[in-house]
Enzyme design. Structure first.
Site, PDB file in Angstrom:
ATOM      1  N   GLY A  26       2.067  34.079 -28.652  1.00  0.00           N
ATOM      2  CA  GLY A  26       2.741  34.788 -27.558  1.00  0.00           C
ATOM      3  C   GLY A  26       3.654  33.903 -26.736  1.00  0.00           C
ATOM      4  O   GLY A  26       3.652  33.948 -25.507  1.00  0.00           O
ATOM      5  N   LEU A  78      -0.841  40.497 -33.427  1.00  0.00           N
ATOM      6  CA  LEU A  78      -2.296  40.440 -33.262  1.00  0.00           C
ATOM      7  C   LEU A  78      -3.017  41.623 -33.889  1.00  0.00           C
ATOM      8  O   LEU A  78      -4.226  41.561 -34.118  1.00  0.00           O
ATOM      9  CB  LEU A  78      -2.653  40.372 -31.778  1.00  0.00           C
ATOM     10  CG  LEU A  78      -2.348  39.051 -31.070  1.00  0.00           C
ATOM     11  CD1 LEU A  78      -2.620  39.186 -29.578  1.00  0.00           C
ATOM     12  CD2 LEU A  78      -3.162  37.915 -31.668  1.00  0.00           C
ATOM     13  N   ALA A  80      -1.492  34.942 -26.216  1.00  0.00           N
ATOM     14  CA  ALA A  80      -1.032  36.318 -26.412  1.00  0.00           C
ATOM     15  C   ALA A  80      -2.159  37.317 -26.218  1.00  0.00           C
ATOM     16  O   ALA A  80      -3.324  37.043 -26.526  1.00  0.00           O
ATOM     17  CB  ALA A  80      -0.447  36.473 -27.817  1.00  0.00           C
ATOM     18  N   LYS A 140     -10.009  42.171 -21.342  1.00  0.00           N
ATOM     19  CA  LYS A 140     -10.099  40.712 -21.240  1.00  0.00           C
ATOM     20  C   LYS A 140     -11.547  40.257 -21.298  1.00  0.00           C
ATOM     21  O   LYS A 140     -11.864  39.231 -21.919  1.00  0.00           O
ATOM     22  CB  LYS A 140      -9.447  40.235 -19.932  1.00  0.00           C
ATOM     23  CG  LYS A 140      -7.964  40.514 -19.824  1.00  0.00           C
ATOM     24  CD  LYS A 140      -7.150  39.886 -20.932  1.00  0.00           C
ATOM     25  CE  LYS A 140      -6.966  38.399 -20.772  1.00  0.00           C
ATOM     26  NZ  LYS A 140      -5.985  37.825 -21.739  1.00  0.00           N
ATOM     27  N   PRO A 176      -7.243  32.356 -15.446  1.00  0.00           N
ATOM     28  CA  PRO A 176      -6.368  32.280 -14.270  1.00  0.00           C
ATOM     29  C   PRO A 176      -6.610  33.427 -13.300  1.00  0.00           C
ATOM     30  O   PRO A 176      -6.951  34.548 -13.695  1.00  0.00           O
ATOM     31  CB  PRO A 176      -4.957  32.370 -14.864  1.00  0.00           C
ATOM     32  CG  PRO A 176      -5.120  32.187 -16.343  1.00  0.00           C
ATOM     33  CD  PRO A 176      -6.484  32.667 -16.662  1.00  0.00           C
ATOM     34  N   SER A 201       1.522  39.668 -11.425  1.00  0.00           N
ATOM     35  CA  SER A 201       1.382  39.099 -10.084  1.00  0.00           C
ATOM     36  C   SER A 201       2.751  38.850  -9.457  1.00  0.00           C
ATOM     37  O   SER A 201       2.925  39.017  -8.241  1.00  0.00           O
ATOM     38  CB  SER A 201       0.591  37.786 -10.142  1.00  0.00           C
ATOM     39  OG  SER A 201      -0.710  38.013 -10.633  1.00  0.00           O
TER      40      SER A 201
END
Length: 342
Positions: free
Chosen positions: A8, A63, A83, A159, A184, A199
């Protein structure tokens, strides 16, 4: 120096990881889903300071498919798996995000194991740690996991389950492959092009006045350059094998505090940034009709504070002051707008 694959590479974190690797003297390969994005990617990297003849190969791999991954990892010492599958519209079900994210991680890990790669660094997220919990008065750490049964959004669920699947794979099928994860918080920093993290979208909407008031929630933030640096430390330091690392610069910030920093650092250029805070009840009401707010409804009123003490202690990671990053983010976004308008 090593040969490293970054999955990615055209994404926001991926592109800065490539720059960090090149600056450290590594040879880099990166994957993109669409080969037509290679010129755009190379232009972004040159904007970030990479030489036009930098040791970078751009490969095509998706993916959601097996094709291309064996070739992509062959001969690599390490893989930064940045990615993650994305959707162009809201998912109709959680599985629409969870399945490709989980299967994609396993696809990369299998290819890396079979090719004899030493270590994979997985870009996870604070979304795999801090969501679905009751209110608490202590920061989240790497020992925490998001509660996927608490009605969280599909992205955070994807995630979490993808990272869980990665650790399970290493334990049961990894063969000697090492894994480290970087989680993160909200990623900010200079932009290399129009493709940047959600963000930054928050900062962009505050600058252009499209939000009438600051939403009431608090989360950590971190500079994308420091996230890339942490990936490299997790790739090379023996102490990182088998570990998760939260990436956060200091304590969490309420959105109103981010707005105050923008006003202080940018002066009149921040005139569009809201000075008042929207009540939680009002934001929840708007979330019923506003897609941007809908994805934040589960954290309204919450403080998702998390600590990066582990990364600093174990890997010597030193993030820059987040106030500087917020200001640089705004400057970069305003410059991008000026370039588009020219």
């Amino acid at each position: 120096m090593s040969e490293v694959l970054v999955t990615g590479g055209s994404g926001y974190i991926g592109s800065w990881c490539i720059l960090a690797l090149l600056n450290a003297g590594h040879s880099v390969r990166t994957t993109v889903r669409n080969p037509s994005r290679e010129p755009e990617l190379r232009a972004m990297l040159q904007h970030g300071g990479a030489a036009h003849d930098a040791p970078l190969r751009v490969l095509t791999a998706d993916l959601t498919r097996d094709a291309g991954w064996a070739d992509a990892v062959q001969g690599c010492d390490a893989v930064l798996h940045v990615a993650s599958p994305t959707l162009t519209s809201a998912p109709r079900s959680d599985d629409e995000m969870v399945t490709p994210a989980r299967d994609g991680v396993l696809r990369v890990l299998r290819a890396a194991r079979d090719a004899g790669v030493r270590r994979v660094v997985l870009t996870s997220a604070i979304g795999a740690i801090a969501y679905g919990h009751p209110d608490r008065d202590r920061p989240f750490t790497e020992d925490d996991w998001t509660n996927v049964d608490a009605g969280i959004e599909p992205y955070q669920k994807s995630k979490t389950l993808a990272e869980r699947a990665a650790w399970d794979f290493i334990e049961t099928q990894g063969g000697g492959l090492e894994l480290a994860a970087v989680n993160p918080t909200g990623v900010l920093g200079p932009v290399l092009g129009p493709d940047y993290s959600p963000s930054l979208g928050l900062i962009k909407r505050m600058l252009d006045g499209s939000v009438p008031a600051s939403l009431k929630f608090a989360t950590g933030y971190v500079d994308v350059r420091d996230v890339a640096d942490l990936h490299l430390r997790a790739m090379t330091d023996p102490a990182a094998a088998g570990e998760r690392f939260i990436a956060a610069s200091g304590r969490s910030l309420w959105v109103r505090e981010v707005a105050a920093i923008l006003h202080e650092r940018l002066g009149e250029r921040a005139d569009g940034v809201p000075s008042r805070e929207m009540p939680v009840w009002a934001a929840r009401g708007l979330s019923l009709v506003n897609p941007d707010l809908r994805t934040l409804r589960t954290i309204l009123g919450k403080n998702l504070d998390a600590t990066s003490e582990k990364a600093q202690r174990l890997l010597g990671w030193k993030p820059r002051p987040i106030e500087d990053t917020i200001a640089e983010t705004a400057e970069s976004l305003l410059a991008l707008d000026d370039t588009r308008a020219a």
